[in-house]
Design an enzyme around this catalytic site. Structure first.
Site, mmCIF file in Angstrom:
data_model
loop_
_atom_site.group_PDB
_atom_site.id
_atom_site.type_symbol
_atom_site.label_atom_id
_atom_site.label_comp_id
_atom_site.label_asym_id
_atom_site.label_seq_id
_atom_site.Cartn_x
_atom_site.Cartn_y
_atom_site.Cartn_z
ATOM 1 N N GLU A 46 -64.107 62.056 25.470
ATOM 2 C CA GLU A 46 -65.358 62.378 26.282
ATOM 3 C C GLU A 46 -66.089 63.556 25.752
ATOM 4 O O GLU A 46 -66.401 64.611 26.403
ATOM 5 C CB GLU A 46 -64.824 62.744 27.556
ATOM 6 C CG GLU A 46 -64.234 61.485 28.294
ATOM 7 C CD GLU A 46 -63.542 61.984 29.638
ATOM 8 O OE1 GLU A 46 -62.870 60.960 30.177
ATOM 9 O OE2 GLU A 46 -63.734 62.957 30.108
ATOM 10 N N GLU A 104 -59.717 52.111 29.561
ATOM 11 C CA GLU A 104 -59.457 52.472 30.825
ATOM 12 C C GLU A 104 -60.017 51.843 31.975
ATOM 13 O O GLU A 104 -60.502 52.411 32.985
ATOM 14 C CB GLU A 104 -59.720 54.332 30.882
ATOM 15 C CG GLU A 104 -59.117 55.079 29.813
ATOM 16 C CD GLU A 104 -59.491 56.365 30.049
ATOM 17 O OE1 GLU A 104 -59.314 57.162 29.078
ATOM 18 O OE2 GLU A 104 -59.899 56.987 31.108
#
Ligand code: G3I
Length: 367
Positions: free
Chosen positions: A163, A278
């Site tokens: 991220e 994910e």
């Protein structure tokens, strides 16, 4: 009297304006009656399927382990390899959780992914005391050397960078704030990747991100900022092998299929692979009735996986958990109607849902 199939397809149209033909691949997936084949056996799928594992049920709930063994060829710790779990103090490294996950993976012929070495989140308090770029470099390099060194040759794919792009980047050069960005600037990203490549030259080094897949200006700008970072790293021959698309799909937001496919095409043009790392569907804004909600979640995942697979075959598809019984989603996206979230491929009773059918459709023998 409308059949169950037509009721479902009509509701999807009414609720989401999704015109799904009954005989279309998605229409068939969503409406064909449950069959024995619904007991998915991913062992022979072309694209490995896996899931994030949560330590408490892993240790305390046999049905949880059985579901992992029955369906997964890959696992990743939902926690366990994050700084907050491994580094309670500057001096200590605690590997109990990842060691037991690794032992389980080996016993069951599975691969274990590493998540994650550099992230703004799940950082222990003491890292806030890191006061200079020299100290930050020493701590980051030391951490990667120790953690990757321990699992060299055993963890073959690492989310080295997690991220890096802010949710709403102000410009293409925007990088998400973190202690590493604060102390070393963007250079910390290349430093981490070079260190990772030095410690385990065989490992697949991944940069992992979310909110890349949607229609909307903010998400387009996030794709552009992420691509700018990736291009710059590749231009400077920084070791990077793949991009992880987390795939925490917002059930109510449309997938930008063209935007996502174009993003994947650019990734591939730089010789990088793609993973789905994910996958789950955040359903707090979807209607209540489970079968309609599950169908909507499956339709979102279908759009997402199709947009990817139109351009490239993902190297793996992992969901962020295996059963609706244990999921992070209510932590931040609790439903207001009191109903439980249903983001994952298996329900609370470990029964496969339409989402698992869609994953199987794309993973079993990708076209
Ligand atoms: O283990 C402690 C427990 O001892 C304590 O009693 C409890 C109450 O505070 O907290 C427990 O730790 C929680 C941990 O999950 C284990 O369940 C942390 O508070 C909580 O913040 C942590 O949340 C995890 C989050 O990442 C932050 O690490 C979620 O489970 C996990 O699903 C989530 O995963 C992230 C990925 O790493 C990156 N992408 C997004 C994804 C979802 O947010």
């Amino acid at each position: 009297m409308l059949s169950r199939r037509d009721t479902l397809l009509t509701s999807l149209k009414t609720a989401f304006g999704l015109a799904i033909g009954a005989s279309s691949p998605l229409g068939t997936l969503l409406t064909s009656p449950a069959a024995a084949s619904d007991r998915p056996r991913s062992a022979d799928w072309a694209i490995p399927f896996g899931a994030a594992i949560r330590d408490w049920p892993f240790q305390n709930e046999p049905a949880y382990r059985s579901a992992l063994i029955a369906h997964c060829r890959q696992i990743v710790g939902e926690g366990g390899l994050k700084w907050a779990d491994i580094r309670p103090t500057r001096e200590s490294f605690v590997f109990d959780q990842p060691d037991r996950h690794m032992a389980f993976a080996r016993q069951n012929g599975m691969e274990m992914r590493g998540h994650t070495l550099v992230w703004y989140g799940a950082m222990p308090e003491w890292t806030k005391t890191i006061g200079s770029s020299t100290e930050a470099e020493r701590e980051l390099v030391g951490h990667i050397e120790t953690v990757m060194g321990r699992y060299r040759g055993r963890i073959k794919s690492w989310d080295v960078i997690n991220e890096p792009i802010p949710d709403d980047p102000a410009s293409r050069s925007d990088i998400r704030p973190s202690i590493w960005q604060q102390r070393m600037g963007e250079a910390h990203i290349a430093l981490a990747l070079r260190t990772a490549a030095r410690i385990d030259p065989q490992a697949q080094l991944v940069m992992n991100e979310y909110d890349i897949e949607y229609v909307g200006d903010r998400f387009r700008r996030k794709r552009e900022a992420f691509l700018r970072l990736i291009r710059d790293l590749k231009l400077r021959n920084t070791p990077l092998h793949a991009i992880g698309l987390q795939g925490h799909l917002r059930g109510e937001v449309a997938i930008d299929r063209d935007g996502l496919s174009a993003f994947i095409a650019e990734i591939r043009s730089m010789g990088l692979d793609v993973l789905v790392t994910e996958l789950d569907v955040i359903d707090n804004k979807l209607p209540g009735p489970p079968d309609l909600r599950d169908a909507m979640a499956a339709a979102r995942a279908y759009d997402f996986l199709q947009a990817i697979q139109t351009v490239a075959r993902p190297k793996a598809i992992l969901t962020w958990g295996i059963t609706d019984k244990y999921t992070w989603v209510p932590l931040w996206f609790k439903r207001t109607d009191g109903l439980a979230n249903r983001p994952l491929p298996f329900d609370e009773a470990y029964q496969p849902k339409l989402l698992m059918r869609v994953i199987e459709h794309f993973a079993k023998d990708p076209r």
